[in-house]
Design a protein around this motif. Structure first.
Motif, short mmCIF file in Angstrom:
data_model
loop_
_atom_site.label_atom_id
_atom_site.label_comp_id
_atom_site.label_asym_id
_atom_site.label_seq_id
_atom_site.Cartn_x
_atom_site.Cartn_y
_atom_site.Cartn_z
N THR A 2 3.51 3.68 3.91
CA THR A 2 3.62 2.35 4.48
C THR A 2 2.46 1.47 4.01
OG1 THR A 2 2.31 2.89 6.44
CG2 THR A 2 4.70 3.33 6.54
N ALA A 3 2.65 0.16 4.10
CA ALA A 3 1.59 -0.77 3.73
C ALA A 3 0.38 -0.59 4.63
CB ALA A 3 2.11 -2.20 3.81
N GLU A 4 0.61 -0.28 5.90
CA GLU A 4 -0.48 -0.08 6.84
C GLU A 4 -1.32 1.14 6.47
OE1 GLU A 4 2.67 -0.58 7.65
OE2 GLU A 4 2.59 -2.57 8.58
N ARG A 5 -0.63 2.22 6.08
CA ARG A 5 -1.34 3.44 5.68
C ARG A 5 -2.17 3.19 4.43
NH1 ARG A 5 -3.40 8.31 7.38
NH2 ARG A 5 -3.15 9.94 5.82
N ALA A 7 -3.38 0.35 3.39
CA ALA A 7 -4.49 -0.53 3.77
C ALA A 7 -5.61 0.27 4.44
CB ALA A 7 -3.99 -1.64 4.68
N ARG A 8 -5.23 1.27 5.23
CA ARG A 8 -6.23 2.11 5.88
C ARG A 8 -7.02 2.92 4.85
NH1 ARG A 8 -10.19 2.84 9.30
NH2 ARG A 8 -10.39 4.99 10.07
N GLU A 11 -9.50 0.64 3.27
CA GLU A 11 -10.59 0.35 4.20
C GLU A 11 -11.59 1.51 4.24
OE1 GLU A 11 -11.29 -0.71 8.94
OE2 GLU A 11 -9.36 0.09 8.26
N SER A 189 -3.50 8.32 -2.08
CA SER A 189 -2.22 7.65 -1.81
C SER A 189 -1.05 8.27 -2.55
CB SER A 189 -2.32 6.16 -2.15
OG SER A 189 -2.61 5.97 -3.52
N GLN A 210 0.07 -2.51 -2.76
CA GLN A 210 0.88 -1.79 -1.78
C GLN A 210 0.82 -0.28 -2.01
OE1 GLN A 210 2.52 -3.42 0.80
NE2 GLN A 210 1.41 -5.19 0.02
#
Length: 224
Positions: A2-5, A7-8, A11, A189, A210
């Motif tokens: 996912t995009a959220e994963r 992004a994490r 980070e 990723s 992404q």
């Protein structure tokens, strides 16, 4: 992914501290090794150096494989090996040690490139490591016991290192060099494709924001 994963992952890599590390000197107990690695991940440490025969180390890592995915552990049979490398890279070696002349751990400047040296609870720092130590530190005790468990001491000291580095702005921008950042981001990723590239000695393809491979033909070209 996912995009959220993704992004994490970005980070976490942005917060990594490439010039802060831990060297364990014959720390054998599984629960201590596990806790040390977990603490390293929590404060942004990328690499842990463990002086321990490899067979013994692997026997103790089963419960922490999730953490080891994010923290690279280097195994040595002689503690002088990682310490020589770190000293040559201008790291200060700070030993958690109640023996001899020790200073309060809060007096150390952890914004400098630093290797925290931890010895086994029963035996402490080995003779082979002593020649590399710049500063011996202690966590002051207020009770009857003489010292904290090694993994607890590690957590207390690294919390101070994190505080100092936060105050100095070390977590406000990426400190990893571009090559290692891209390497780890791809491996974290795209772990299956990373293993494929390693097996076939291929350069990792570039990723978009992404986490997808930019070259849309790359998979087809490699029959994936």
């Amino acid at each position: 992914m996912t995009a959220e994963r993704f992004a994490r992952l970005v980070e976490v890599l942005t917060l990594r501290q490439p010039d802060l590390t831990v060297v364990s000197d014959s720390v054998h107990k599984r629960q201590n090794l596990s806790a040390i690695v977990r603490t390293c991940d929590a404060v942004g440490i990328m690499d842990v150096h463990s002086a321990l025969d490899e067979a013994s180390f692997r026997a103790h890592t089963g419960t922490t494989m999730g953490t080891h995915k994010w923290v690279q552990t280097h195994v040595y049979q002689d503690v002088s090996e990682p310490l020589k490398q770190l000293k040559s890279a201008n790291y200060q070696v700070v030993a958690a040690d109640t023996a001899g002349q020790s200073v309060d751990y809060r007096e150390v400047d952890f914004t400098r490139p630093t290797a925290l040296l931890l010895g086994a609870e029963k035996y402490g720092i080995s003779d082979g490591a002593s020649a590399f130590i710049d500063t011996r530190i202690t966590v002051p005790m207020l009770g009857m016991v003489e010292s904290f468990n090694v993994s607890v001491a590690c957590a207390i000291i690294l919390a101070e290192a994190r505080r100092q580095r936060e105050d100095a702005g070390f977590y406000q921008q990426r400190r990893l060099d571009d090559d290692r950042y891209r390497q780890l981001l791809f491996e974290w990723s795209q772990p299956l494709l990373a293993r494929y590239c390693q097996k076939h000695q291929l350069k990792y393809p570039a990723l978009d924001n992404q986490g997808d491979i930019i070259d849309r033909d790359w998979r087809a070209d490699h029959q994936l």
